[in-house]
Structure formats: C-alpha cells, structure tokens
Scaffold this active site. Structure first.
Site, PDB file in Angstrom:
ATOM      1  N   GLU C  34       0.858  -1.192   0.000  1.00  0.00           N
ATOM      2  CA  GLU C  34       0.000   0.000   0.000  1.00  0.00           C
ATOM      3  C   GLU C  34       0.887   1.233   0.000  1.00  0.00           C
ATOM      4  O   GLU C  34       1.782   1.345   0.822  1.00  0.00           O
ATOM      5  CB  GLU C  34      -0.917  -0.023   1.230  1.00  0.00           C
ATOM      6  N   HIS C  52     -24.950  -2.253  -2.637  1.00  0.00           N
ATOM      7  CA  HIS C  52     -25.985  -2.086  -3.660  1.00  0.00           C
ATOM      8  C   HIS C  52     -26.647  -3.414  -3.973  1.00  0.00           C
ATOM      9  O   HIS C  52     -26.027  -4.476  -3.896  1.00  0.00           O
ATOM     10  CB  HIS C  52     -25.370  -1.522  -4.947  1.00  0.00           C
ATOM     11  N   VAL C 173       4.701   0.833  -5.271  1.00  0.00           N
ATOM     12  CA  VAL C 173       5.486   0.070  -6.243  1.00  0.00           C
ATOM     13  C   VAL C 173       5.890   1.028  -7.360  1.00  0.00           C
ATOM     14  O   VAL C 173       5.047   1.724  -7.927  1.00  0.00           O
ATOM     15  CB  VAL C 173       4.660  -1.101  -6.795  1.00  0.00           C
ATOM     16  N   ARG C 313     -13.367   8.490  -8.234  1.00  0.00           N
ATOM     17  CA  ARG C 313     -13.704   7.219  -8.897  1.00  0.00           C
ATOM     18  C   ARG C 313     -12.666   6.909  -9.980  1.00  0.00           C
ATOM     19  O   ARG C 313     -12.320   7.795 -10.758  1.00  0.00           O
ATOM     20  CB  ARG C 313     -15.071   7.317  -9.580  1.00  0.00           C
ATOM     21  N   GLU C 345     -14.917   0.800  -9.911  1.00  0.00           N
ATOM     22  CA  GLU C 345     -15.637   1.878  -9.235  1.00  0.00           C
ATOM     23  C   GLU C 345     -16.955   1.289  -8.760  1.00  0.00           C
ATOM     24  O   GLU C 345     -17.082   0.079  -8.658  1.00  0.00           O
ATOM     25  CB  GLU C 345     -15.836   3.049 -10.210  1.00  0.00           C
ATOM     26  N   SER C 346     -17.922   2.138  -8.441  1.00  0.00           N
ATOM     27  CA  SER C 346     -19.210   1.631  -7.973  1.00  0.00           C
ATOM     28  C   SER C 346     -19.757   0.601  -8.958  1.00  0.00           C
ATOM     29  O   SER C 346     -19.714   0.837 -10.166  1.00  0.00           O
ATOM     30  CB  SER C 346     -20.206   2.791  -7.848  1.00  0.00           C
ATOM     31  N   CYS C 408     -13.601  10.451  23.451  1.00  0.00           N
ATOM     32  CA  CYS C 408     -14.328  11.273  22.472  1.00  0.00           C
ATOM     33  C   CYS C 408     -15.787  11.248  22.868  1.00  0.00           C
ATOM     34  O   CYS C 408     -16.427  10.208  22.805  1.00  0.00           O
ATOM     35  CB  CYS C 408     -14.134  10.701  21.068  1.00  0.00           C
ATOM     36  N   CYS C 445     -17.443  18.107  17.141  1.00  0.00           N
ATOM     37  CA  CYS C 445     -16.320  19.012  17.424  1.00  0.00           C
ATOM     38  C   CYS C 445     -15.124  18.703  16.534  1.00  0.00           C
ATOM     39  O   CYS C 445     -14.137  19.434  16.554  1.00  0.00           O
ATOM     40  CB  CYS C 445     -15.951  18.991  18.903  1.00  0.00           C
TER      41      CYS C 445
END
Lengths: 122, 413, 500
Positions: C34, C52, C173, C313, C345-346, C408, C445
């Site tokens: 990554e 979806h 990479v 995207r 993508e989607s 938090c 906040c």
C-alpha cells in the site's frame, strides 16, 4: 513642538479612538473621548504603557509538563519580549504552588514572576 | 452491575459555571450536591486560559484563568460538594435520572434537581466549509491553546488566524510571545468579533495585522498547510480579483462557539434558535421543571464573571426547587425587539430584580436599551457604544414588573 | 519477514484487502503493498458506504454478476469481522410522472440481474415510509444495505494480517520486472519478490499495468464530493434516497444516504479531474449538493453540515464518452502471472467479496495451496462501546476500566477503543488511522476536545511527539514543544528539534 497620535481606549466597550496632542511628558488636549476615564488610560499608554506578562514554564518532575505564571505587576510594554527571552530555557522543579515566586524582580522591572496554578510532584 | 443512588442536586460540568452552581446550591441548603466533570481536574477551559482578565467584576481584579478556577475549586471543596472527576454523563432523562460512566463503572443518579453546565465547543473547519485540501495544520484556537498551555506542544511556526474571536486574539499574542510568527488575522465581518481590549493588547501591541471583510478562500498544501488564499468579501461572497496567497504552516480558526446541548435535548429541554441554548426564566429554570442551565451552555459569554453570577442563581434555584418542590411561575414574557439578537431570560416571575443579558445585532453608538410595557417605558439605559462582541447586561428592579404581562426590549433612542 | 512471496497484492483498498483475506485462508505467503500510510485511504474510504442490490448495472455485465453475488455475501462477511451492516433499504424517487418509465425499466433490469425484491410504490407509500421525503413514485429496494466502507477495509486487512499476510504501508510500487514465478517489485522499502501479482491499485491501476508492460487502460479520475450532516438530524430519513440517475451521467445522481453511525451523507458530485489525488472540496459543489438534495428532503438545513470530503472514482470512460464501463478483471495472455483489476468503481465495494473469491480462485488454480488449518475468522479489536446495550456496556467496564473513560464524547469512544486502534495489527499510527478505526474526532467538534487526549495516548504508547502525523510523513501535527519554539530544541530532552 507638540505631536498628535490616536489611542484606542479599552477601559470600556465603547472603545473610543482618542486623539491626543502631547508635548514631552504632558498631554495638551484630547479629542473623541466620550468620558474622562479615557484620560488616565491614554496618559499611561502614552508615557508608560505596562502589561501583565502571562506565560508558562517547563516543569521538571511534575504531574503536568507546564506551570502557568504571571508578573505580579505590569511591566513596561517594550520589555515584554525581553522578559520572554530571559525565561527561555528556564525549568521549574515540582511541586509548584499557586503564588510561589518563581523569578523575583524579573529583568529588573520590580515585578515578580509568580505561579498561577499548582503542579504536584509526579 | 449498574449502581443506583440519588442526590438532591446534580451539576453536569465542572467548569466555572458548574463549580459556582454546585457551591451555591450547597450553601443554599441542598443536602447532597454532586458535581460531575469529565476531565481530571475542575476548572474546564479556565485551566488553559493562562492569560489575565478574569474576575474584574466579581473580585475587582484581573486574575488568570487558573487562579479564577482555583478560587471556585476551593469553594466547591469547602462547601463539601461531592466531586466526581473523569466521569461522563451518558444520558439524562426527562425526569432527571443521570447515567454516569467512569472507571468505577456504570451508575444511575436520581437527582432532585439538575443544573446543566456543559459549556460550549468551537466551530470546526467543516462547519464553515473552507474549501481546498485537507492537510495537517488546521486547528481551532482552543485546541491550539490546550496543546500550547497544558501539553507543551507547539502546532506551528507561522500562523494565519481566521476569525477575530477572543480566543483567537489571545492565542495570537500567546504564539507571538513563545516565538511563533502570526502573519495576520482575517475577519469576514466589517468589525472584530473579539473585545477591543484584546484587539489592542494582543494584535496592535505586536504589530499583527487585522484584515476586516476578509476570509480564507482556499487552503493549500497536501500534507501540511503551505499557505492560504485570503480574499476580500462583499457580505459573505469573495470579490473576484482580491485573492492573495499568504504562506504559513498553520491555519488557526476562531470562528465561533456553539453551546453543547445534546444532554439538554435528551431531557426534553426547549432550545432557543438564536442562542442555541435552553430557554430559561429568571431562576435559570428551563422548560423542564427542576432542570436549570447556566454558563456557556446557556449563552456564549464574553467574560466569565457573568457566567459565575448566573450560575450562582441557578444553583440557589435548584436548591429551592428541591426544598419546595416547585418554583414561582414566571409568567411575564420578554419580547426581543429591534436591534437585539436575543434577551435572556425569556420570561420572569417579577418577584425579584433581574439582570437581563443580551447581544445586539450590529455595532452602534449613542443609542439606548429600552424596556417598555404596553408603550410605557420601564427603563431606558443610554449606551455610548453597542458591540456584538460584548454582552450587554441591564438590571431591572422588582418594582418595574408590577402590573406587567409582557415587556419589550429593544435598541432605541 | 520474508521478501519472497507467493502473491503480491498492489493496493490496500477494499478489493485488495478482501483478496488478501481470502488468500489468508490458504498456506500462502502474501504481501499487500500500500503506498499510503494506511489501508482504505483512497476510493475505498471515501464513498457512500452502500451495499448495492444491483439495479443500476446492465444485465449480463461483469459488474452485474459480481454486484449481485457480492451483495449476497456481504452481510455474513460484516458479521464475521464485526463491521457495521444495516439493511435499511433504498428508494429511487421520481419527482414527477415523466420519470415513471425510468423506474419501471430499473425494476425490470434489477429483477433480471437477480435482485430478490423490488417494488414500485406511489407517493402515499413514500410518505408512509419516509415522511420527510417528497416524490411522485419510487422503486423500493428493501434489501439495499449500508456499511462503513473504511471499517470493512481495515477489518479485512487486519484479519488478513492476523492470518499471516504481510501488509506493507507507505510502500508504493515503482517498477515491476521478471516473469511468472519470479517477479520483482521495486518499493522504497526494498525489492519484493513474488510468484504472482494482483494489480488492485484503483486509481493507479492503469499506471501499474504500464509498469508491467501492459499499455491498455487509461483511468479517468472522477471526483465526488460529499457533505456530512450532524447526527442530531440523522432521523430525517431511515432509508437511502436516490434520484432517477441522470441520463448518460457518470454517477447515480446526488443521493441522500444514512450512515451506520447515524449521520446523513449528501453526494456525490461527478467532476472529471486531472490529478487523481486532488481531493479538494469546493464551495460551488457544496451549494449544489445541498440544493439538489433539498428537492427530495426540504428539511435539510445548511447549518447541520459538520464537514465535507471528496473521493475519486477510477473510471474507464472519459467525460466525453460518458456512459457505462464494465469492470476489467483479467490476466493479459502476452504478460501472464499478473491479474489486473481496472476500473473498479461503484459497485466495487459491494462486489469486493465476490471479486476476492474470483481472484483467489485464479491464485489457487495456479499454486494449488493447502488450506491454512488455524485460520482465525473473527475480529480481535475492542467492542464499539456506543453500539452496545447499557447492560453490555456495564459488564464491559466492570471487566475493563478502560471502557469507563470516555475520550471522544461526541461519538462516545472510550480509552479502550483508542488503545485498540493505536495497537492495530498494521502498525498504522497516524492520527487519521486512529480516527478511522475508532470514530473518534469524527463528530460535531471534529477533534477539538478529544484530539489532545488522543495525542496524550499516542505519546504514552511510545510515539515521539515530533513524529505524530495526521496522515503520514510530512503531515506533522507539531513543530516543536511550546517552550522549544523560542529555544530551538525540545525542552524535554534538550535535543535539537527537526527542521521543518
């Protein structure tokens, strides 16, 4: 030979922009001030402006890393940065108590630097 | 196991308002008062406000925040208020049952009366929608103050400040004293949001420029802030062609405070649209009887002294409510007239003198704050200057409330 | 650590991490490379978070097949990994009669794609289901669900790591050489040797393919901006509300999506951009999102916006071409041993479990690995305190006082959850890594209150203050100690502070 300047009075929220004509160490006349309280403020600001310095110092061996401090009187405004410089690198040993004098007669101003909070030993 | 207990008065929040309310409730005769604070010490935001100027009304001297907090922490201790630190109120029901979480476990507290004193939070970047990239180096002024004054951490070396709220101005001076460079303060309004005293002593003393009618049009920098685009505005819209780049490593925001009323809503307390705080009467009782509010959860104050004063009334009222089971009806309605954003309280009993607090809509000079009823002027208080940055405070004596059902407050001549 | 792997996966998005976890069920040496400071930092972390049903994709396409299959796998995957999943359903709303034929064709296409239930409802039924929504008629898809996309990606990566996968962060990479069985991938952290490569680099997948000698795909980055509304108005809707998709447009239109945490998302816009890393938000789009969403939900108030964000995207069709581009998942015959996943993508989030199964099949066919006997299925992170019943919360704190300290308060996140996030399996230590794992700093906040406490915990856990960063090297949180600004050195240690 008189001079003229403008000083914003901060005594109250009106914040008059007071026009001052002065010569040497004396005010000749003021204008645009709505009340008399401005006179003392303007006089101080013109001839001997002072500020309370508030800052913090590093604490060694404390439950907190810093202790907040203040000068117990106003110090000359033009010496504020010099006072900060003089505190550079200063460490305080815990415990510290509110009101403890940390630096007496800070840079010869006559004002003491005192702690404004407690910091217990770690 | 969920522990269960009760208390006469429970105060939520151990900042200046909560401390004053808890001590006042105990001194007024409440049997058991519990003060719940999520931090590890009392004092709230005062602990990080190491500058002076606190207490000029109450003590007639300019104390620092920690000193002011210490006085009230001592009062709380001397009054034998039970203080719970590092404890969070998860829930507050309409009938005043608190659920409190701490390392000791989960606990419910049935309270005879509750004082809301949770304070406020800062408006963050997202809420004002500054466009551009999302690098490190964008902080709210209160967060910078916390890091710098409590944790010995400096967020940057060259800072642009957006918004001229008091915390931003105070931090401009603080950063400068410690050796950082404050490039400028940009304020979208045509006048500063903070007090004149702070403009003079925090900016002018250090030659820090204040640009009015100016905003940050874009944030630059992929990883860390590398600069901002400042632009002049007309109203709220950027004037094309006025954009200029200012290099900096930090953008600090001082763009407003928002009362923290999530628990108030749970307790079914009516919230005022303008103040974003509870609607209260002159006993600081909310729409839910037995629940009181004071300090910045009620309205954002300019100076702490007034928060303390109203908190003491709220604390005493809470004690009285527990003793008597009810408080006098507050049936005299207060109407907000021309030139004012709001007036607090919104309804009063008329049995005591009341200190009304209010904020004006815009700066003005040589006007008056006028209280009237049915066209008859009850009080006219001349004001040489009115500023949205300062809270106006006007006292109306008990005698003025006789034979009145409704009072109009407005800015007049 | 071995630098010789059976499989190198390029890209720690939801697809790469799902593949990594699928492969961790086998006795294989797998590495995820990554480039960013954490997984889920690209498209996978910045989308609508929707599982979806498969209404919007052409029948017979790879997208349709993997969408419907992925949707069927989604709930059990989320349960396994303790990731939020809520089947809230979806309305695709027509504003007037002219859009009704579009609803009918979507319903027909959805059913043909294998969506289990799809109804068309009238205005009265819309009002009954969603009293705040204005519409003429709508497709109602009750099986549509929401999840938390970055939580899922992180959970997949951490589960894979728990089962032996090496996740190398900040490891882009820069070159690929060699041949099947003996590829070399160049990264700033050294050369990686791998038998097979999976290119799931999202926005960079075209570029990674080119490194491997495949000049075939061009990615057109298309930015989508969102605004997030505060939880206090989160009950304005209970289902997802979508418009009829604009004709020939690049997206599904500005939709209104409840999040698993009780906020509401408005977005995304569709703007083709040059730089795939340009995730700026803009004034104009913010206004547009609020305006378009208000047509369906008139009660939206701009004051309730808590923040904005953008995702990009990786589209295979340009702005001028418009229209539909199918997923590309293929091994190129003249350059074998590398599986390219391009244009995911989607509905890539929904399809991710199905894509992972498909790509893992490709690997196991080639390498015939044995099954890992000690595969650990579940999550091992702290419980999300805010989601538990009062009874469960009470027993959590009774057994572990760190659950009793709220760090938090806007999002109700405890010290235990922050510590769990800091101690994550991937070694991600940025502020954003803590934020995305714990939900701290995401509320009203935006970290104003809890930020300093989280900084305390990171320092207590051994991260030096001058290494604390928002999102990797260079995004430093602090330049110095307060007292060191003037002195030019760290007032605690006396050491010179790094020049920034």
């Amino acid at each position: 030979m008189s001079e003229t300047t403008t000083i914003v009075c901060v005594v109250c929220p009106v914040s008059c922009a007071v026009q001052v004509e002065f010569e040497g160490n004396g005010i000749i006349r003021t204008d645009h001030n709505q009340c008399k309280l401005a006179l003392e403020y303007v006089n101080d600001e013109l001839f001997d402006p002072r500020r309370t310095l508030t800052t913090s110092l590093a604490v060694d061996g404390g439950a907190k890393p810093l202790v907040s401090v203040k000068t117990d009187h106003g110090i000359p405004k033009h010496r504020v940065m010099e006072a900060m410089q003089s505190l550079s690198g200063l460490h305080v040993q815990a415990p510290v108590h509110i009101g403890d004098v940390i630096v007496p007669n800070l840079i010869g101003t006559g004002a003491d630097l005192v702690a404004t909070r407690n910091v217990a030993a770690a | 196991m969920i522990k269960m207990r009760s208390a006469d008065v429970a105060v939520i929040g151990g900042g200046p308002a909560g401390m004053a309310a808890a001590a006042a409730a105990k001194e007024a005769g409440a049997g058991s008062v519990i003060l719940i604070e999520r931090d590890e010490e009392l004092g709230g935001v005062l602990n990080q406000c190491i500058h002076d100027g606190f207490g000029t009304k109450v003590f007639k001297e300019a104390l620092t925040g920690p000193e002011y907090a210490a006085i009230y922490a001592d009062k709380v201790r001397d009054a034998e208020v039970e203080t719970r630190l590092e404890a969070t109120v998860l829930e507050l029901t309409e009938d005043r049952v608190l659920t409190v979480l701490s390392e000791e476990g989960m606990e419910t507290i049935e309270a005879g009366a509750v004082v809301l004193a949770m304070g406020c939070r800062e408006r963050p970047r997202g809420a004002i929608g500054i466009p551009g990239s999302r690098p490190a180096g964008v902080y709210t002024a209160g967060a910078v103050q916390n890091y710098m004054n409590l944790r010995n951490l400096a967020v940057g070396r060259r800072v642009v400040i957006l918004g001229s709220g008091d915390i931003g101005l105070i931090m401009a001076r603080r950063l400068t004293l410690e050796g950082a460079e404050v490039a400028c303060v940009a304020e979208i309004l045509p006048y500063p949001s903070g007090l004149a005293r702070n403009v003079v002593q925090c900016l002018e003393d250090f030659n820090i420029p204040l640009f009015l009618n100016t905003t940050v049009a874009e944030i630059h920098g992929a990883k860390r802030v590398e600069g901002v685009t400042l632009a002049s505005v007309s109203g709220m819209d950027v004037i094309p062609g006025t954009e200029r780049f200012v290099p900096c490593d930090t953008l600090m925001l001082s763009v407003g405070l928002i009362p923290e009323n999530e628990l108030s809503r749970q307790a079914n307390v009516s919230i005022d649209r303008v103040t974003a705080g509870p609607v209260v009467d002159d006993a600081f009782q909310t729409s839910n009887p037995g629940v009181f509010a004071c300090g910045n959860v009620l309205q954002v104050h300019d100076i702490v002294d007034y928060a303390t004063m109203e908190a003491e009334i709220a604390g005493r009222s809470a004690a009285a409510y527990v003793a008597d089971g009810t408080l006098p009806e507050a049936e005299i309605q207060i109407k907000v007239g021309d030139g004012l954003r709001y007036v607090l309280p919104s309804h009063v009993s008329g049995l005591d003198a009341v200190n009304f607090t209010m904020r004006v809509t815009k700066p003005d000079q040589n006007r008056a704050i006028v209280f009237s009823s049915g066209g008859k002027v009850l009080r006219r208080l001349k004001q040489q200057a009115l500023s949205p940055a300062s809270m106006a405070r006007v006292r109306l004596g008990k005698a003025r409330f006789s034979d009145t059902r409704e009072i109009l407050v407005e800015v007049g001549d | 650590m071995t630098d010789k792997f059976d499989v190198a996966i390029i890209g720690g998005g939801v697809v790469g991490c799902a593949i990594a976890r699928a492969l961790s069920r086998f006795q294989l040496d797998v590495v995820v490379l990554e480039r960013d400071v954490d997984v889920a930092r690209g498209t996978s972390g910045k989308n609508s978070g929707v599982a979806h049903t498969g209404i919007n994709v052409p029948t017979g396409s790879l997208k349709a097949k993997l969408n419907v299959h992925g949707a069927a796998m989604f709930e059990s995957l989320c349960r396994e990994l303790d990731v939020p999943y809520k089947q809230v359903g979806k309305l695709i709303v027509a504003l007037d009669e002219s859009q009704v034929p579009d609803l009918e064709s979507m319903q027909a296409r959805g059913l043909a794609n294998g969506v289990p239930v799809l109804d068309i409802i009238d205005a009265d039924e819309i009002k009954r289901l969603e009293p705040n929504i204005t519409g003429y008629a709508a497709v109602h898809a009750p099986t549509a669900a929401i999840t938390c996309p970055y939580s899922l990606t992180i959970a997949l990566a951490e589960s894979a790591a728990e089962n032996g996968v090496e996740v190398m962060l900040e490891s882009p990479v820069t070159a690929i050489s060699g041949e099947p069985g003996d590829f070399t991938l160049t990264t700033p952290k050294g050369a990686i040797n791998a038998a097979l490569i999976i290119n799931s680099a999202g926005l960079a997948s075209g570029e990674v393919a080119r490194m491997a000698g495949v000049e075939r795909w061009r990615i057109f980055p298309c930015r989508g901006e969102y605004v997030i509304l505060d939880k206090s108005v989160g009950d304005m809707i209970t289902r997802m509300v979508y418009p009829v998709p604009p004709k020939g447009g690049a997206g599904l239109g500005i939709h209104i999506t409840p999040t698993v945490d009780g906020n509401i998302l408005l977005g995304p816009s569709t703007d083709y951009i040059e730089d795939p890393e340009d995730v700026d938000t803009t004034v104009d789009v913010r206004k547009q999102l609020l305006k378009e969403a208000s047509e369906f939900l008139p009660t939206i108030n701009p004051r309730d916006v808590i923040t904005a964000y953008s995702g990009v995207r990786p589209k295979l069709t340009s702005a001028s071409e418009g229209g539909f581009g199918d997923f590309v998942i293929e091994e190129v015959p003249e350059r074998p041993g590398i599986m390219h996943l391009v244009g995911i993508e989607s509905p890539g989030l929904t399809a991710a479990p199905a894509i992972a199964e498909m790509v893992a099949g490709w690997v196991t066919d080639k390498l015939s690995p044995a099954v890992r006997p000690d595969f650990k299925e579940g999550a091992h992170t702290a419980k999300r305190f805010r989601e538990q019943s009062r009874e469960v919360q009470t027993s959590l704190v009774d057994n572990d006082p760190d659950y009793g300290r709220v760090i938090c308060r806007c999002e109700l996140v405890t010290r235990r959850e922050i510590l769990s996030a800091i101690e994550n399996r991937l070694g991600a230590r940025s502020i954003n890594s803590i934020k995305y794992r714990s939900r701290s700093m995401m509320g009203r906040c935006q970290g104003g209150f809890c930020g300093p406490r989280i900084v305390d915990l990171l320092i207590e856990e051994g991260v030096p203050f001058d290494e604390l960063n928002l999102k990797g090297d260079g995004s430093w949180m602090f330049f110095d100690t307060s007292k060191g600004l003037r002195e030019g050195h760290d007032s605690r240690t006396g050491e010179a502070v790094i020049e920034r």
